[in-house]
Design a protein around this motif. Structure first.
Motif, PDB file in Angstrom:
ATOM      1  N   UNK A 188       0.841  -1.193   0.000  1.00 37.86           N
ATOM      2  CA  UNK A 188       0.000   0.000   0.000  1.00 37.86           C
ATOM      3  C   UNK A 188       0.877   1.245   0.000  1.00 37.86           C
ATOM      4  N   UNK A 189       0.502   2.212  -0.840  1.00 38.04           N
ATOM      5  CA  UNK A 189       1.253   3.457  -0.982  1.00 38.04           C
ATOM      6  C   UNK A 189       0.352   4.628  -0.624  1.00 38.04           C
ATOM      7  N   UNK A 190       0.798   5.499   0.265  1.00 38.59           N
ATOM      8  CA  UNK A 190      -0.023   6.646   0.621  1.00 38.59           C
ATOM      9  C   UNK A 190       0.724   7.653   1.465  1.00 38.59           C
ATOM     10  N   UNK A 191       0.041   8.740   1.792  1.00 38.62           N
ATOM     11  CA  UNK A 191       0.657   9.828   2.557  1.00 38.62           C
ATOM     12  C   UNK A 191       0.246   9.841   4.021  1.00 38.62           C
ATOM     13  N   UNK A 192      -0.674   8.948   4.405  1.00 39.08           N
ATOM     14  CA  UNK A 192      -1.195   8.954   5.776  1.00 39.08           C
ATOM     15  C   UNK A 192      -0.796   7.687   6.528  1.00 39.08           C
ATOM     16  N   UNK A 193      -0.076   7.870   7.625  1.00 42.76           N
ATOM     17  CA  UNK A 193       0.229   6.719   8.475  1.00 42.76           C
ATOM     18  C   UNK A 193      -1.047   6.073   8.988  1.00 42.76           C
ATOM     19  N   UNK A 194      -1.990   6.895   9.390  1.00 47.56           N
ATOM     20  CA  UNK A 194      -3.217   6.392   9.999  1.00 47.56           C
ATOM     21  C   UNK A 194      -4.070   5.591   9.031  1.00 47.56           C
ATOM     22  N   UNK A 195      -4.257   6.096   7.820  1.00 46.22           N
ATOM     23  CA  UNK A 195      -5.202   5.481   6.889  1.00 46.22           C
ATOM     24  C   UNK A 195      -4.570   4.552   5.862  1.00 46.22           C
ATOM     25  N   UNK A 196      -3.314   4.786   5.517  1.00 34.94           N
ATOM     26  CA  UNK A 196      -2.682   4.023   4.449  1.00 34.94           C
ATOM     27  C   UNK A 196      -1.648   3.017   4.941  1.00 34.94           C
ATOM     28  N   UNK A 197      -0.897   3.390   5.946  1.00 40.14           N
ATOM     29  CA  UNK A 197       0.291   2.620   6.302  1.00 40.14           C
ATOM     30  C   UNK A 197       0.042   1.624   7.435  1.00 40.14           C
ATOM     31  N   UNK A 198      -0.401   2.127   8.583  1.00 39.39           N
ATOM     32  CA  UNK A 198      -0.565   1.247   9.751  1.00 39.39           C
ATOM     33  C   UNK A 198      -1.580   0.123   9.530  1.00 39.39           C
ATOM     34  N   UNK A 199      -2.733   0.380   8.894  1.00 35.48           N
ATOM     35  CA  UNK A 199      -3.672  -0.735   8.671  1.00 35.48           C
ATOM     36  C   UNK A 199      -3.078  -1.832   7.792  1.00 35.48           C
ATOM     37  N   UNK A 200      -2.352  -1.444   6.737  1.00 35.22           N
ATOM     38  CA  UNK A 200      -1.753  -2.437   5.850  1.00 35.22           C
ATOM     39  C   UNK A 200      -0.676  -3.247   6.562  1.00 35.22           C
ATOM     40  N   UNK A 201       0.178  -2.556   7.315  1.00 39.85           N
ATOM     41  CA  UNK A 201       1.223  -3.258   8.057  1.00 39.85           C
ATOM     42  C   UNK A 201       0.626  -4.210   9.083  1.00 39.85           C
ATOM     43  N   UNK A 202      -0.474  -3.788   9.688  1.00 43.58           N
ATOM     44  CA  UNK A 202      -1.127  -4.637  10.686  1.00 43.58           C
ATOM     45  C   UNK A 202      -1.645  -5.941  10.129  1.00 43.58           C
ATOM     46  N   UNK A 203      -1.918  -5.962   8.827  1.00 43.62           N
ATOM     47  CA  UNK A 203      -2.414  -7.186   8.175  1.00 43.62           C
ATOM     48  C   UNK A 203      -1.284  -8.078   7.679  1.00 43.62           C
ATOM     49  N   UNK A 204      -0.051  -7.576   7.759  1.00 48.06           N
ATOM     50  CA  UNK A 204       1.079  -8.338   7.242  1.00 48.06           C
ATOM     51  C   UNK A 204       1.461  -7.942   5.827  1.00 48.06           C
ATOM     52  N   UNK A 205       0.899  -6.844   5.325  1.00 48.89           N
ATOM     53  CA  UNK A 205       1.239  -6.348   3.996  1.00 48.89           C
ATOM     54  C   UNK A 205       2.450  -5.428   4.064  1.00 48.89           C
ATOM     55  N   UNK A 206       2.866  -4.937   2.900  1.00 53.66           N
ATOM     56  CA  UNK A 206       3.950  -3.972   2.796  1.00 53.66           C
ATOM     57  C   UNK A 206       3.352  -2.579   2.708  1.00 53.66           C
ATOM     58  N   UNK A 207       4.132  -1.558   3.024  1.00 49.94           N
ATOM     59  CA  UNK A 207       3.605  -0.191   2.968  1.00 49.94           C
ATOM     60  C   UNK A 207       4.724   0.800   2.690  1.00 49.94           C
ATOM     61  N   UNK A 208       4.393   1.808   1.871  1.00 47.73           N
ATOM     62  CA  UNK A 208       5.333   2.874   1.537  1.00 47.73           C
ATOM     63  C   UNK A 208       4.670   4.209   1.845  1.00 47.73           C
TER      64      UNK A 208
END
Length: 259
Positions: free
Chosen positions: A171-191
């Motif tokens: 997942x790629x986005x500008x928001x830690x709250x909406x783009x990054x932390x939820x994806x990481x919490x599922x075991x995905x990658x995030x930028x």
């Protein structure tokens, strides 16, 4: 192995928050005879958060909260002409041209050749569809998801429906709250690609590197994204989405045919 890349829209692919900031400046000036800017900002944010469950996100929801806050802060003295100014400002925001961030078009176009791309954004359905259509990027995305909220449950539902394992999703986005932390919490990658403006409601603490096992990266712009994804996938035995699809076709019959 990353095979699917999700993109946020506002302030990731195109500019959005500066439009709100310009409208806020006009709003503060409109209410200046009743309160100072800090009080106006604080009360408006409180109203927006209180209305979130009913109105959701987007310009229309913002305008309703602006009107409600203006009535409260003026003690009911704000006149119809001033309310019309708030409505006119919202209409101007909705009609604003879509301006892509530097490198957005090139990065999305380059990645679309090798990966399945998703657009995952929240906000007003009609406005988000309008911006996507005017962006010129819509044809690059295999799936468009305009959701009410971007949290772990939403991402899990989307990935489950599209049969995408979290370990294969970035997942790629500008928001830690909406783009990054939820994806990481599922075991995905995030930028994370920070934007110079961030709405107060999107602020969150940065993830701890030890908690994400190297699945989190940060870049200055989208221009660097294709090279980063290539590095992340540069591990023996990994494949891109197009290669993975070709392998599956060859396993079940002629390429491009289904059994």
């Amino acid at each position: 192995m990353i095979t699917t890349i999700g993109f946020d829209a506002d302030d990731t692919l195109w500019h959005n928050e500066p439009i709100f900031e310009a409208a806020h400046d006009r709003y503060r000036a409109l209410l200046a005879r009743w309160h100072d800017a800090a009080t106006i900002d604080r009360r408006l944010f409180t109203t927006e958060m209180g209305n979130l469950e009913l109105y959701g996100y987007g310009i229309k929801a913002h305008a309703l909260s602006c009107i409600e806050t203006a009535i409260e802060l003026s003690g009911g003295d704000i006149c119809a002409a001033e309310i019309r100014e708030i409505i006119a400002s919202a209409k101007e925001m909705l009609a604003h041209p879509v301006e892509l961030l530097a490198g957005a078009g090139e990065a999305v176009g380059q990645l679309a050749g090798s990966f399945q791309l998703l657009l995952i954004t929240k906000g007003d359905l009609r406005d988000q569809e309008r911006k996507l259509a005017k962006s010129g990027l819509a044809h690059h995305f295999a799936h468009i998801e305009i959701v009410a909220e971007k949290n772990a449950e939403t991402y899990a539902r989307v990935l489950r429906r599209l049969q995408i394992p979290p370990a294969h999703f970035l997942m790629v986005g500008n928001s830690l709250k909406s783009d990054i932390l939820p994806a990481l919490g599922l075991g995905a990658w995030a930028v994370l690609i920070p934007y110079h403006l961030l709405w107060q409601g999107e602020q969150a603490a940065a993830p701890l590197p030890s908690a994400v096992a190297g699945r989190f990266s940060q870049l200055p712009t989208l221009r660097e994204l294709p090279a980063l994804v290539a590095r992340l996938n540069a591990v023996p035995g990994t494949t891109t989405a197009s290669e993975d699809s070709r392998q599956k076709s060859e396993e079940h019959g002629r390429p491009g045919c289904s059994s």
